[in-house]
Each structure stands twice: as C-alpha cells, then as structure tokens.
Design a protein around this motif. Structure first.
Motif, PDB file in Angstrom:
ATOM      1  N   GLU A 113       2.535   7.152  -7.510  1.00 27.71           N
ATOM      2  CA  GLU A 113       1.718   7.415  -8.695  1.00 27.71           C
ATOM      3  C   GLU A 113       1.711   6.192  -9.591  1.00 27.71           C
ATOM      4  N   ARG A 171       0.821  -1.217   0.000  1.00 27.75           N
ATOM      5  CA  ARG A 171       0.000   0.000   0.000  1.00 27.75           C
ATOM      6  C   ARG A 171       0.857   1.271   0.000  1.00 27.75           C
ATOM      7  N   TRP A 172       1.916   1.229  -0.786  1.00 25.08           N
ATOM      8  CA  TRP A 172       2.767   2.418  -0.884  1.00 25.08           C
ATOM      9  C   TRP A 172       2.037   3.486  -1.690  1.00 25.08           C
ATOM     10  N   GLN A 173       2.196   4.712  -1.269  1.00 25.90           N
ATOM     11  CA  GLN A 173       1.561   5.837  -1.948  1.00 25.90           C
ATOM     12  C   GLN A 173       2.468   6.312  -3.085  1.00 25.90           C
TER      13      GLN A 173
END
Length: 787
Positions: A230, A226-228
């Motif tokens: 793009e 769940r890395w933020q």
C-alpha cells in the motif's frame, strides 16, 4: 594605544553599534537549514497523520501552517512547529469518538485557548507541570505508537489497545512475511545505521537526514521491485482536499470541551519545554514564551480551519534546524514553503512512498521517545518513579488516565520533599548542638520531639534552626520542650539563620511566607560579618567552613545545574575585571555558573596584541571569541583600585624590588590609560585623590576596549555585528554598577527594578559588630607598592 608627540587627545575606539544591515551569511545559513528540515518534515508529517488515523493531507497542512504561521508569529528564533508525535494518541481518540471534522473544530478552538493564554501572559504557568510527567507521557505515547505501527510493518493491522497489540504480536511475527515486512525492515535498519556510518572525506552521514534516506531507499526498492504494498494516497488537488471543521451534535459538546482543554494543554506544555530545551543549543535571542504560545495558538487556529492536525513545537525538527545552521525564524518559515511547493508540484512522487515505510519510521521514532537519559537524570532527582508510573499508565490505561496518575504521584513526591526534615545532634565543648534543616511543619513534629527527648537533663543546648518555614504546631513543640528543659536546670540558646520564625511566633507576629533555602540569605557577606562565634579564624579553617556550608545548603541544589554544564560551556560574555577581592563578578551581574568566562588580573588590563611578555590574556581572549563564540566582552573597572593608584604614583616606571618586579612590569601595560586620561598634560593635577582615581579607572576601561579592538578576531566579529564590547565601572562605596555609553563616552549608573533599600544582614550576638566592608587603605591612606 600610540601617543603622538603633540599630546593630542587619544583617539576613541570605533563605534560599537551600527544600524541594521543585511547579513547575507546568516540568510544563506537559514536557507540551507530550511532545506534540511524540509527533508525531515515531509516523511514525519505523513507518518504522524497515519498514526493518528487522519487524512494524510492533514499532516502536510499542519507542517506548512506550523512552519509559516508559527515561524512568523512565534517567539522562538529556531524552534520548528508541526504535527507532533506527542499528540498522536489524543487525536486518534478524538477522531474515533467525534469524527475527523469535529476534531478539526477541536484543533481550532484549542488554538484560540492557546492564543488567550499567551495574551494573558501566563505561558510560564504551563511549565509548572513536572518534567517527569511530561517525559513519561511522551515515552508512553512513543511506546503506544511503536506497538501499533509494528503491526503495520509486519503486514497486519493495529489492535484496539496496547495490551492487545502485545498479546497479538507473536502471531504477527510467526505468520506474516509479506513485502510490507521487507519494506519496514529496510527502513528501520537504515534509520538505525545511517548516522553510525563512517564519513567519506568531507561527506558525513549526518549531513543528510536519516529519515529521508530510509524512506527514499525503501520507496526505490519497493517501486523497482514491483512489490505489492500500500502506498500514500493524496487528493487530486489541494483545493479539493479541504475538509474543515463542523459543529458537533448537541450531545457531544462536553467531550469536545474536554478535547479542547487536552489538546491545548499538551500542545502548550510540549511546545514550551521544547523551546526552552532548544534555547540551550544556540546563542541567539532567548525564547519569548508568551509570544511563542500566541504563535502556536494562531497556527492551531489556522490548521484546524484548513483541515490540518494540531500543531506543536517539536524537538526533533528543531534540533535538526539548529544543527543545520539556522539562526533566525526565516529557516522555519522557508521549510513550510518548501513543503507546500513540493506537495503541490511533486504529489506523484509522494504517492510512491510505501505505507509500511512510514509505519517503520514511526516505530523507530516511538522507541526513541523513551529516553534513557531523561530517566537517568530523573532518578538522580528521585523522580524516576513518576516517569515510569506515567509511562505505564499512558500505555495501559490511556493518556488522560496516565497523566492524571503521574501528576498525582508527582504532587505526593513534592509534598514529601517540602515536609522533609533533618535533625542532627552533636556534643561539642560541653554543649549539645541540635541542628534542624528543612520545613518545620506538624508532619515533622514527631521526629523533632523524639530527638529533643534524647537531650540529657540540665545540658546546655544550642538549637540551630535552618528552617524555611515553621507552623504553629512546630513552634508549640519547641517552646514546650524549651520550657521543660530550662525548668530542670538546662539552658537553651536558639539560633535562627533566616527569618526569626521562633522569635516572631513568641510575639505572635510570624512572617507569612517561606524564606529562602538554607545558607542563601547571607552567602554574599564576608566571613567576618557572618557572626559565627564558633567559626575557625585561620584562613584554611575559613575556607573549610565555607565549603561545609556550601555542601550543607547549596551543593544538592547545584548538582543538576553543574551536571548539565559539565558537558560543555556556552558563556554569555567574556568578563575582564580586576583581581581585587571586593569585586565579585557573579554578584554584581546576578549571573551564575556557565554565564561568564572571566579574566582577572591587576587593573583589569588587556595588553596590546603585539606586546611582549605574558600572553595569557591574549590566549583567553582568542579562546573566548574563536572557540566559545561569546556574543559579548565586558571590561569592568572599579573605584579604590590599588593598581590605578600605583599607576598614578608612577610605580610602573621604577625597576621594582625583588618582591614587586613582576607587578611593576605588568602595570606598564596600563601606561596608555594615563595618556588617555591626560595625566601627562596635568589634567588630574589638583583633583582630590578619589576623583583622580575614578577618572583613571574609567579611562582605563576605555583603553582596554581599544586594546581589544587590536585583536583581529575581535575586530572582525565586532564589525560583522556578532560581538559587542561593553565598558563597566563598579563603585565600591555605593555598590553601584555604571555602564559606558559608547555615544557620549560617559559612565551612567544602572537603575534597579525597584528603589527598595536592601536590608543589611544583622550579626548574631558575639559577632564583630565593627567589621567594615571596605578596606581602610582603600578609603584614604596611600598604599603604594614598593616598586
């Protein structure tokens, strides 16, 4: 071949040509290769769209169109077309200047230009651009891409220039440690290490594309963690994605015209160079350059109309295609189909891909575009400076500026080579020998005059002019020196190896074009017809003199060819011919190093597979067919053959003396040829000796083709259509080659491209003018061996 008791006519070998049929193995290989290329093309196409600043769907459109359209229309068997990294900077600049939809128009118009160039059959003109400039341009593009996308990997944004990207890089490294960095590091690490991993049984890392593994792994890790970061954003449907060309504003047409010319030129040169490079990797039909250029033109026209990136032949995907087993354009077409289906059906999967992963992929590709191997090869040809200047110019000044500077430097280097002159002097046997090599123009006159002034007054001088061109200034310099030297009591003997440049200038009728390079005008003539008065007469001396001539005139030109061939051979044919010194395979087939895998023996014999005795011929056949995978075997006989004469005189039936026993045993392998020609039934009785020899030599060619079909490896590949057997006959007296017609069983002469009589080389004064090309014993007198 077996002889029946009734003396019936021997059975002909099976037909060598069959009608077209479906090759299921070839289709299966193409389908498998198309999946591999598809897996490589998807992330690369998205990444190139990112680097260009174009909509992501534009990369997919270009990949689909490049695969399907260029594959169907183009002239290459295995080349893959799609969005190319080499066009990235051009497209990015066009988008920044004119906007995306005008850039689509530029792509469309560039395709029409390519189509016109191919239709006018001038594709080869694009190859006139120096490879040093092309490779330097691609390396500069790679460095520019890597510097820009490295900022994206580090969590920042690329700057406006390469210099700004370099100066801003330390700050990016020190202060950005976001998840984007982790995604990029993971991607680059896998790209670097994947193909270096050990194999697990039959599973090899190379079987799965590194780009797919790297992007897929980074996507899985980023999604599950769940890395933020793009991710890729595609339009809701392909229909809504159309963002096609529009006309520019009135003041933009000049820039549009320049953009069209630039895209057409770069895409064409990159495509044609890649096509020629890919041809070295497979043994199928060679690329048809004009048709390939037309195919690229159609693909770019369609891609521009649909809102896609420019298309070009790309070496990475093409190499992957070949290594995956592709054999026909079917693989290229299918890979485009798979991309279209995947994006249409699984767009939600594509949208999970992190943008930093694509940026990291581009960083790796950009670094790989700087080829140390190309630089090393160019340095050997003294063109490394052109490569480096072009690279630096593209990085720091811009693409057009860098290419222009590199092209100008390449022209200067070429002019310097064209005017390069070597003048040497040597005193031998009371004479001064002055030798001039190169192009003798006004630029070389000062050096030549300086050397000629060192010749002592009254000396006897031999001036050897190994020149491919002489202008009027050079002629005047030589003539004035000659007149002065002879006035002081000396003598000058001018010897010209090629065109008589000096002699024709003296009569005001100089030839209008340059002649061939030193030594090539007479290389094919026998030693005793060269007319060299000072050439050694013993065999070792002749060989040494020939080697010296090779080193002085040919070795430098051969170095690049032989260096490439030193890494492996891929001959076009196995050539079985007689050991007769008058038959020169490379001469009569106009072939060069690496083209023919040759077997030479007495009588061009191929013993039956199970025949006892010498197995060297069978070993060479199996190596050529099984290992080298040659597509053709040629058996070449010739007129006035001593081995055939010995067969007619039954030498193979005699025990032989101590000095000829091996020869007689070997000739026994040709007994089947006597049966085939009907000699035992008297078919040759009463014929002139020359006609009987001709018939036997030609029947012997057919017999050896039949013996070849007795080898299982040969028969299997002939029946599958992968191997062709050909008969050839060389007539010494007429110097004509004849080919066997498998349908009629007759040998028909090969027609030349022009019916122009070749000039006979004239010996120099003092040469043996009575020398004969043919051996006296070959034209009439019996030369039966003492078997």
């Amino acid at each position: 071949m077996r002889n029946d008791a009734q003396g019936a006519a021997p059975e002909r070998p099976p037909a060598l040509a069959t009608g077209p049929r479906v090759d299921h193995r070839r289709i299966a290989a193409d389908v498998g290769a198309s999946f591999v290329v598809f897996l490589v093309a998807v992330p690369l196409s998205l990444g190139i769209a990112v680097a260009s600043g174009a909509p992501l769907i534009a990369g997919i459109i270009a990949a689909v169109v490049g695969g399907i359209v260029a594959g169907l229309v183009g002239g290459s068997m295995v080349q893959v077309s799609g969005p190319a990294a080499g066009l990235t900077i051009i497209v990015a600049d066009l988008i920044m200047t004119h906007g995306w939809r005008v850039t689509c128009l530029i792509t469309l118009l560039a395709g029409l230009v390519q189509l016109a160039l191919g239709a006018f059959r001038i594709a080869r003109a694009a190859l006139a651009v120096s490879p040093a400039v092309v490779h330097g341009m691609l390396a500069g593009v790679g460095v520019t891409i890597a510097l820009a996308q490295l900022h994206v990997v580090l969590g920042g944004a690329p700057q406006s220039s390469a210099l700004a990207n370099i100066t801003d890089l330390p700050d990016q490294v020190m202060h950005n440690h976001s998840p984007a960095v982790a995604v990029g590091v993971i991607t680059i690490a896998i790209m670097f290490a994947w193909n270096r991993m050990p194999s697990l049984g039959r599973l090899r890392p190379a079987m799965v594309p590194a780009a797919l593994v790297a992007v897929a792994t980074a996507t899985v890790i980023a999604t599950t963690s769940r890395w933020q970061v793009e991710t890729v954003a595609l339009p809701g449907s392909l229909a809504s994605a159309w963002n096609g060309p529009v006309l520019p504003e009135s003041g933009q047409w000049h820039g549009v015209a320049v953009g069209v010319a630039t895209v057409a030129m770069v895409a064409s040169v990159e495509t044609l160079l890649a096509a020629i490079a890919v041809d070295r990797l497979h043994s199928g039909r060679r690329v048809m350059l004009n048709r390939e250029l037309c195919g690229q033109g159609v693909a770019n026209t369609v891609s521009g109309a649909l809102g896609g990136l420019p298309v070009a032949g790309v070496i990475v995907r093409s190499t992957t295609n070949v290594r995956a087993g592709a054999r026909t354009p079917l693989s290229t077409v299918l890979h485009g189909v798979w991309i279209l289906l995947f994006v249409a059906l699984f767009a939600n999967v594509v949208e999970l891909i992190p943008m930093p992963a694509l940026a990291a992929l581009l960083v790796f590709i950009g670094v790989r575009m700087v080829s140390v191997a190309h630089l090393r090869d160019l340095r050997r040809h003294h063109e490394g400076s052109v490569y480096l200047v072009t690279l630096l110019g593209v990085v720091f000044l811009g693409l057009l500026e860098g290419v222009s500077i590199g092209f100008a430097l390449a022209m200067i280097v070429s002019l310097r080579r064209l005017t390069k002159l070597t003048v040497t002097t040597e005193e031998r046997a009371g004479r001064v020998h002055v030798t001039v090599h190169g192009s003798l123009t006004f630029l070389g006159v000062p050096r030549l005059a300086h050397v000629l002034r060192t010749v002592p007054e009254g000396a006897r001088v031999d001036l050897d002019l190994h020149v491919d061109f002489m202008d009027h200034a050079a002629f005047e310099a030589i003539h004035a020196w000659r007149v002065d030297h002879e006035r002081t009591g000396g003598s000058v003997d001018i010897d010209e190896v090629h065109e008589n440049w000096y002699a024709r200038n003296s009569t005001q009728s100089a030839p209008a074009v340059k002649t061939g390079p030193a030594g090539l005008a007479r290389w094919w003539a026998p030693w005793d017809m060269r007319g060299d008065a000072d050439r050694e007469v013993n065999p070792l001396g002749l060989l040494a003199a020939g080697a010296r001539e090779y080193h002085s005139s040919t070795a430098d030109r051969m170095r690049s060819v032989m260096n490439r061939l030193s890494h492996g051979q891929h001959p076009t044919a196995l050539f079985v011919t007689c050991a007769d010194s008058r038959v020169v395979p490379n001469l009569i087939t106009a072939s060069g190093p690496g083209d023919l895998f040759t077997i030479r023996n007495l009588g061009n014999l191929v013993p039956p597979r199970d025949a006892p005795g010498d197995g060297s011929v069978g070993a060479a056949v199996e190596y050529a067919v099984n290992v080298l995978r040659v597509p053709s075997i040629v058996v070449c006989g010739h007129s006035h053959c001593g081995a055939m004469r010995a067969l007619l005189e039954k030498a193979h039936l005699e025990p032989g003396e101590a000095g000829t026993s091996h020869m007689c045993r070997w000739l026994a392998n040709g007994a089947g040829s006597l049966v085939r020609v009907g000699e035992e039934s008297g078919a040759l009785a009463g014929l002139p000796a020359a006609e009987a020899l001709r018939r036997l030599a030609q029947a012997n060619v057919e017999e050896q083709i039949g013996n070849l079909m007795g080898y299982p490896v040969v028969r299997e590949r002939v029946e599958s259509g992968e191997l062709e057997l050909t008969g050839m006959y060389y007539d010494l007296e007429t110097a004509r080659v004849h080919l066997l017609d498998a349908g009629t069983g007759e040998f028909a002469p090969v027609r030349g491209a022009q019916s122009v009589k070749e000039p006979v080389p004239q010996p120099r004064p003092g040469a043996n003018e009575g020398a004969q090309l043919l051996d006296e014993s070959s034209s009439g007198a019996s030369s039966r061996p003492s078997c």
